[in-house]
Design a protein around this motif. Structure first.
Motif, short mmCIF file in Angstrom:
data_model
loop_
_atom_site.label_atom_id
_atom_site.label_comp_id
_atom_site.label_asym_id
_atom_site.label_seq_id
_atom_site.Cartn_x
_atom_site.Cartn_y
_atom_site.Cartn_z
N THR A 42 0.83 -1.21 0.00
CA THR A 42 0.00 0.00 0.00
C THR A 42 0.86 1.25 0.00
O THR A 42 0.54 2.24 -0.67
CB THR A 42 -0.95 0.00 1.21
N GLU A 43 1.98 1.22 0.71
CA GLU A 43 2.90 2.37 0.73
C GLU A 43 3.42 2.68 -0.67
O GLU A 43 3.56 3.84 -1.05
CB GLU A 43 4.06 2.05 1.69
N ILE A 44 3.69 1.64 -1.44
CA ILE A 44 4.18 1.84 -2.81
C ILE A 44 3.14 2.58 -3.66
O ILE A 44 3.49 3.42 -4.49
CB ILE A 44 4.59 0.50 -3.45
N THR A 45 1.85 2.31 -3.42
CA THR A 45 0.81 2.98 -4.21
C THR A 45 0.80 4.49 -3.98
O THR A 45 0.28 5.24 -4.80
CB THR A 45 -0.60 2.40 -3.92
N LYS A 46 1.40 4.94 -2.90
CA LYS A 46 1.47 6.38 -2.62
C LYS A 46 2.53 7.08 -3.45
O LYS A 46 2.46 8.31 -3.63
CB LYS A 46 1.73 6.61 -1.13
N VAL A 47 3.51 6.33 -3.96
CA VAL A 47 4.56 6.95 -4.79
C VAL A 47 4.43 6.57 -6.26
O VAL A 47 5.15 7.09 -7.10
CB VAL A 47 5.99 6.60 -4.28
N HIS A 48 3.51 5.66 -6.57
CA HIS A 48 3.27 5.22 -7.95
C HIS A 48 1.77 5.24 -8.20
O HIS A 48 1.05 4.34 -7.77
CB HIS A 48 3.85 3.83 -8.15
N SER A 49 1.30 6.27 -8.87
CA SER A 49 -0.14 6.49 -9.01
C SER A 49 -0.87 5.44 -9.84
O SER A 49 -2.09 5.38 -9.82
CB SER A 49 -0.40 7.89 -9.58
N TYR A 50 -0.15 4.60 -10.57
CA TYR A 50 -0.80 3.57 -11.39
C TYR A 50 -0.63 2.17 -10.80
O TYR A 50 -0.80 1.17 -11.50
CB TYR A 50 -0.24 3.60 -12.82
N SER A 51 -0.30 2.09 -9.53
CA SER A 51 0.01 0.79 -8.93
C SER A 51 -1.05 0.28 -7.96
O SER A 51 -0.78 -0.56 -7.12
CB SER A 51 1.36 0.89 -8.19
N HIS A 52 -2.27 0.75 -8.10
CA HIS A 52 -3.32 0.38 -7.14
C HIS A 52 -3.62 -1.12 -7.12
O HIS A 52 -4.17 -1.63 -6.15
CB HIS A 52 -4.58 1.21 -7.38
N SER A 53 -3.23 -1.84 -8.17
CA SER A 53 -3.42 -3.29 -8.16
C SER A 53 -2.64 -3.95 -7.02
O SER A 53 -3.00 -5.05 -6.59
CB SER A 53 -3.01 -3.89 -9.51
N LEU A 54 -1.61 -3.29 -6.53
CA LEU A 54 -0.83 -3.85 -5.43
C LEU A 54 -1.65 -4.01 -4.15
O LEU A 54 -1.35 -4.87 -3.32
CB LEU A 54 0.41 -2.99 -5.13
N LYS A 55 -2.70 -3.21 -4.00
CA LYS A 55 -3.54 -3.32 -2.81
C LYS A 55 -4.28 -4.65 -2.76
O LYS A 55 -4.59 -5.15 -1.69
CB LYS A 55 -4.53 -2.16 -2.76
N GLU A 56 -4.59 -5.22 -3.93
CA GLU A 56 -5.29 -6.51 -4.01
C GLU A 56 -4.32 -7.68 -4.20
O GLU A 56 -4.70 -8.83 -4.02
CB GLU A 56 -6.26 -6.52 -5.19
#
Length: 166
Positions: free
Chosen positions: A54-68
């Motif tokens: 989830t922390e990575i999604t804060k620095v990479h705006s297209y990485s929301h798939s990481l949350k799932e």
């Protein structure tokens, strides 16, 4: 050819966990990628911790798939292993593609999330994983069991082929 053509970018996943054996197979595929001078200038960071993903999604705006995702694999260029200047970029691209194809062959969904050369992403991820300066986070592969199915487009295009000359 079937795996190459059928592999799609998958961003939605089930809650099923990926076995350590499958992750090891995927990493092995990355390590069998070709590299200039056989330098193998890569290192891999496997992240299963949901807080870090989830922390990575804060620095990479297209990485929301990481949350799932069940996990993410960060492919990093290691400048201390570099034999030929900047060839690590191609080498890490090949490793990333091998990982994507291996994941697909094991029934997993994945998507290539680019970091390099976007330095805000590179530096942000480097900070999150506490990597030293000689390590350049190149890409992240989001992994999980697919919760979506995508159609297979026909991408073969004769107009993109040239023989002997342009």
């Amino acid at each position: 050819m079937k795996g190459i053509i059928e592999r799609r970018s998958i961003r939605k996943y089930t809650e099923e966990k990926i076995s350590d054996e499958k992750i090891k197979e995927i990493l092995k595929a990355g390590m069998y990628a070709p590299s200039g001078g056989n330098a193998q200038p890569w290192d891999f960071v496997v992240i299963k911790d949901k807080k870090l993903l989830t922390e990575i999604t804060k620095v990479h705006s297209y990485s929301h798939s990481l949350k799932e995702a069940d996990c993410g694999i960060i492919v990093c260029g290691n400048l201390k292993k570099e034999k030929f200047k900047d060839l690590w970029i191609q080498d890490c691209s090949a490793a990333t593609q091998n990982i994507l194809l291996a994941a697909h062959s094991l029934g997993l969904g994945s998507v290539w999330l680019g970091l390099y050369p976007e330095m805000d992403r590179v530096d942000g991820v480097r900070d999150i994983i506490n990597a030293p300066e000689n390590i350049i986070p190149f890409s992240i592969i989001s992994l999980g069991y697919p919760a979506e199915k995508k159609s297979i487009p026909d991408r073969y295009d004769e107009s993109n082929i040239h023989y002997e000359q342009w």
